[in-house]
Every structure is written in structure tokens, then in C-alpha cells.
Design a protein around this motif. Structure first.
Motif, PDB file in Angstrom:
ATOM      1  N   SER A 211       0.501  -1.237  -0.191  1.00 14.76           N
ATOM      2  CA  SER A 211      -0.051  -0.071  -0.303  1.00 14.76           C
ATOM      3  C   SER A 211       0.979   1.464   0.599  1.00 14.76           C
ATOM      4  O   SER A 211       1.842   1.449   0.669  1.00 14.76           O
ATOM      5  N   ASP A 237      -2.813  -3.537  -2.087  1.00 11.75           N
ATOM      6  CA  ASP A 237      -3.597  -3.569  -0.550  1.00 11.75           C
ATOM      7  C   ASP A 237      -5.232  -2.898  -0.912  1.00 11.75           C
ATOM      8  O   ASP A 237      -4.973  -1.912  -1.539  1.00 11.75           O
ATOM      9  N   ASP A 238      -6.049  -2.905  -0.065  1.00 15.67           N
ATOM     10  CA  ASP A 238      -7.844  -2.064  -0.154  1.00 15.67           C
ATOM     11  C   ASP A 238      -7.422  -0.723   0.398  1.00 15.67           C
ATOM     12  O   ASP A 238      -8.064  -0.023   0.045  1.00 15.67           O
ATOM     13  N   ASP A 239      -6.343  -0.073   0.603  1.00 11.24           N
ATOM     14  CA  ASP A 239      -6.417   1.282   1.091  1.00 11.24           C
ATOM     15  C   ASP A 239      -5.035   1.889   0.160  1.00 11.24           C
ATOM     16  O   ASP A 239      -5.112   2.950   0.991  1.00 11.24           O
ATOM     17  N   GLY A 264      -6.729  -4.448  -7.097  1.00 10.05           N
ATOM     18  CA  GLY A 264      -7.038  -4.003  -6.013  1.00 10.05           C
ATOM     19  C   GLY A 264      -6.278  -2.796  -5.713  1.00 10.05           C
ATOM     20  O   GLY A 264      -5.626  -2.151  -6.921  1.00 10.05           O
ATOM     21  N   SER A 266      -7.855   1.009  -2.841  1.00 10.23           N
ATOM     22  CA  SER A 266      -8.919   1.638  -2.708  1.00 10.23           C
ATOM     23  C   SER A 266      -9.301   2.635  -4.279  1.00 10.23           C
ATOM     24  O   SER A 266     -10.447   2.644  -4.901  1.00 10.23           O
ATOM     25  N   ASP A 292     -14.370  -4.300  -5.889  1.00 13.27           N
ATOM     26  CA  ASP A 292     -15.662  -4.498  -4.989  1.00 13.27           C
ATOM     27  C   ASP A 292     -15.655  -4.085  -4.581  1.00 13.27           C
ATOM     28  O   ASP A 292     -15.950  -2.572  -5.002  1.00 13.27           O
ATOM     29  N   GLN A 295     -14.348   0.056  -4.370  1.00 13.96           N
ATOM     30  CA  GLN A 295     -13.355   0.206  -4.867  1.00 13.96           C
ATOM     31  C   GLN A 295     -13.624   1.518  -5.895  1.00 13.96           C
ATOM     32  O   GLN A 295     -14.673   1.802  -6.936  1.00 13.96           O
ATOM     33  N   GLU A 434     -11.807 -14.155  -6.550  1.00 12.05           N
ATOM     34  CA  GLU A 434     -13.196 -12.898  -5.977  1.00 12.05           C
ATOM     35  C   GLU A 434     -14.609 -13.697  -5.864  1.00 12.05           C
ATOM     36  O   GLU A 434     -15.591 -12.727  -5.758  1.00 12.05           O
TER      37      GLU A 434
END
Length: 440
Positions: A211, A237-239, A264, A266, A292, A295, A434
Motif C-alpha cells: 500500500s 492492498d485495499d487502502d 486491488g 482503493s 469490489d 473500489q 473474487e
């Protein structure tokens, strides 16, 4: 094979304002329930409504202002404004989420702890890894920043990573750059130069994980009669927040295959530009994304046909699932007056797997000569094909597995064109992961 470590305004915008501007401009998203039917177009007079320039036509001032090839380019950060929602280039983008990347700040490297860690691997027999300072060719000979983020990334990168495929050389294994971010609050800037000398053949893999707040330029130089494949994987990563500009120039009778995969992060905004240095060049751009819940993934492509008898082909596919999963795809193709004999086509398809997801798809053609082989585009957004599901279920396959099979088939066309087996297997596994989250 050699492996080396290389260390290297809160009110900027508003998502609601972006969407309002988008609707006002007549670019509302495709209705989610629409069928996956392609809408084909070719160069013809009735396409004037789509902002095409046809031979012999006068170009309006408004049209001239929106000409994709006339966009201002400069290395000076001060020459670029902070993006706003009423600018065409940014009207779909949630600017608040990308606001940290609009700041002109240095990379947050610390003693023994870089903001982004680089692991670089080159094939056996390839030239050693090197770096390029600003103004040191070939850095800056192809990529000249078109926006603020790209200009900051260029100015704030003291030494650009330079990877070279030697003249007449063919490499069985890829060049690899593995980038791992060390924290969502840490800013990083990068400039990478990939070069394939005359008559060479090489694959370059750029892998992003971890990230960071990451502003990146990638410059690609494909020599005469060379073949370059670039695979860029965004598996943050998601952030993570990431904006990248990839700019390629393709030489005489040379070929570039560019593959962009976004799974992946954010918010990820990817701008890919391709141009031609001489006749006979070929550009193929393939893309795959899976958004997702929450996102935002944006892909913007521009292919500048400025030389005769060149070809380009674009195919991007995306799937979206979860509330506020969002994707934007904008494909611009400019065929200049001197680009006679051009053959170009672009395709974007989106599959909405759940309620609450949204995909915007905007293909654009700008044609300045009638002497072309072909030019067209297709875009489609929709849900599962009921006939496909019925066919599979009538043969004893349960609904969940049937839906998985449809999605696998949807992405198979892109995955099968990736020449690195390891990456094909990795993508297949990632897509399975996913699907497991949404269909179990």
C-alpha cells in the motif's frame, strides 16, 4: 538471471459533482440491466454526432479544444493545474480520493525504510540495471507529462530506473520489477524507462503490491523491428491510491503488447498512451479489472495514429461486484491526416455481478483522413446472460457454479493472450478468489 534491490486539497473535487457533470455532458452510464450487445461503429458521416472529424469538414472551436492530440505537455509542475470535476479528463474521477497525489511532495523514504521497495530482476545476458537523471536520454524523449500528477512524479524522481533489451537479443524470461508499498499514508513517486533496442524481443512485468500513495510514470521505447510486451499488475492492498501514466513510442515494423490488470487498491487511475515513430507499427492493448465494494478503477487509453499503415487493437474487460464498486473506461483513438492505411479497433465490456455496481464506458474516434483500412469500436455493460445460465443449469450445473463458469469464460479471452504462464495462473486464481467472496 540477476536480482537487484533498488531503493528508491481536501476540496480538490467531489464525487457527486463529478457525476452531475457527467450527466450534464450526456455521458450517463449504461443502464445496468442492458444486454451485452455490442454497438459497432465505423468511419461514416453519421458519426459526426460522436465528435468525429471527417475529411473536408470545418472543425468547430469546441471540437478543437477537445482534440485529444492537442493536449498541453510540459515537465514544469507549475504548468499544470489541480484537476477539477468540470474538466473533461477528470469528470468521472472521485477527486477527493486522489487528492494526496495532487500535492507536489517528495517520496517519503526513511532510513532503511523506503516508501516503496523495489526488487528488480533481469534475464541472464541482459544489460545491467541502470538509472537516468532528468534530461538524460532516453528519459523524457517519449513521456512528457500531460497532467499534474505525471509532472510531479517526473520532477520528484531523481533517478529513473532504466531496463534495456539489447539489439538483436531475445530473452526467454521476463524483466521483472516488483514494487511493494510500505504504508497507505506514505507518498511515493517513480519514473521507469523500458527500452527494446532494434530487432530485440522482451517481456517486462511490473508488479504492484502492499500500500502507498503512488504516482508513477512508465516510458516505453520500442525500436525498429522490435517486440515488447509489458504486463502491469495492480494488486494493491485495499487502502492504496495509485495514478500511473504509461507512454509508449513504437518504431518501424515494431510491435507492442501492453497488458494492464487491476485487482486491488482503493482507487487506481491508469492512463496508457501509444504513438508511432514510423510506418508498420502495431500496438495491442489488453486489460482486465475486477472492482469490489467501494473500489474505484479508471482506465484511460489514447492511441495516436500519426504514421501511415499502422495498426492498433484494444480489448478491455471488467467485472464489478458490491455496493459502490465503480469502473471507468475511456478509449481515445486519433487518426491524423498523415496516417493513411490505419487499421484500428477498440472494445470494452463490463459485467455487473451484483446490485450497486456501476460502470462507465466511453469509446471515442477522431478521424482526420478518409484513406484508412478500418476504424471501429464496441462497448457493452450488463448482467449475466440468462440464456447462458439456463443452458448450463439445464445440464445439471448448479446456479453458483454456472455463474462462475460464465465469469471465467468472460475473462478467458484476455488471460489466454498473456504469454507468461505464471501470470495466467495467478490471474485465474485471483478471479476465483473474487468470485468466492460474492457467490458463496
Amino acid at each position: 538471471m540477476t536480482t537487484t534491490d533498488v531503493k528508491g486539497a481536501e476540496n480538490a473535487g467531489d464525487p457527486a459533482a463529478n457525476e452531475a457533470v457527467g450527466h450534464a455532458a450526456g455521458a450517463a452510464p449504461v443502464v445496468a440491466q442492458s444486454a451485452l450487445d455490442d454497438v459497432e461503429t465505423t468511419a461514416a458521416p453519421e458519426l459526426e454526432e460522436e465528435n468525429l472529424t471527417l475529411p473536408g469538414q470545418d472543425v468547430s472551436a469546441a471540437h478543437a479544444a477537445s482534440n485529444r492530440g492537442a493536449r498541453k505537455r510540459s515537465f514544469e509542475v507549475s504548468d499544470h493545474e489541480v484537476p477539477k470535476s468540470d474538466i473533461e479528463e477528470w469528470r468521472f474521477t472521485p477527486l477527493r480520493r486522489f487528492a494526496p497525489l495532487f500535492q507536489d511532495v517528495a517520496t517519503d523514504d526513511r532510513e532503511g525504510d523506503p516508501a516503496v521497495d523495489y526488487q528488480v530482476t533481469v534475464p541472464e545476458g541482459a544489460p545491467e540495471i541502470s538509472t537516468l537523471a532528468p534530461g538524460e536520454a532516453p528519459r523524457g524523449t517519449v513521456l512528457v507529462p500531460e497532467d499534474l500528477v505525471s509532472a510531479v512524479a517526473s520532477a520528484r524522481t531523481e533517478q529513473a530506473l532504466h531496463l534495456v533489451a539489447a539489439k538483436n537479443a531475445t530473452y526467454d524470461t521476463p524483466f521483472r520489477v516488483d514494487m511493494t508499498g510500505r504504508g497507505a499514508e506514505r507518498r511515493a513517486n517513480a519514473h521507469i524507462v523500458l527500452e527494446a533496442k532494434e530487432s530485440s524481443s522482451a517481456t517486462f512485468v511490473l508488479n504492484h503490491a502492499g500500500s502507498a500513495q503512488y504516482a508513477q510514470n512508465v516510458e516505453m521505447i520500442v525500436g525498429d523491428n522490435a517486440q515488447m510486451t509489458v504486463i502491469t499488475l495492480h494488486d494493491w492492498d485495499d487502502d492504496a491510491v495509485h495514478i500511473a501514466t504509461h507512454h509508449a513510442r513504437v518504431g518501424r515494423d515494431a510491435k507492442l503488447k501492453h497488458v494492464a490488470v487491476t485487482l486491488g487498491g482503493s482507487a487506481v487511475r491508469f492512463n496508457a498512451i501509444g504513438e508511432y515513430a514510423a510506418t508498420g507499427g502495431e500496438i495491442e492493448k489488453l486489460g482486465l479489472y475486477f472492482s469490489d465494494e467501494g473500489q474505484f478503477f479508471e482506465n484511460r487509453l489514447f492511441i495516436d495514429h500519426s504514421a501511415p499503415r499502422c495498426t492498433s487493437n484494444v480489448a478491455y474487460k471488467g467485472a464489478l461486484q458490491g455496493k459502490n464498486a465503480r469502473s471507468v473506461w475511456v478509449g481515445d483513438v486519433l487518426i491524423r491526416k498523415e496516417a493513411e492505411g490505419t487499421n484500428t479497433y477498440e472494445l470494452n465490456r463490463n459485467l455487473l455481478l451484483t446490485e450497486g455496481a456501476r460502470a462507465d464506458s466511453v469509446p471515442n474516434l477522431e478521424i482526420e483522413t478518409g484513406e484508412i483500412e478500418g476504424a471501429g469500436h464496441a462497448a457493452a455493460t450488463g448482467r449475466f446472460d440468462d440464456e447462458q445460465l439456463f443452458y448450463l443449469r439445464s445440464r445439471g450445473i448448479d446456479e453458483i457454479e454456472a455463474r462462475r463458469l460464465v465469469v471465467r469464460g468472460f475473462f478467458a479471452e484476455i488471460i489466454q493472450q498473456i504469454d507468461v504462464p505464471e501470470i495466467r495462473e495467478r490471474l485465474s486464481a485471483s478471479i476465483e478468489g473474487e468470485l468466492a467472496r460474492s457467490m458463496n
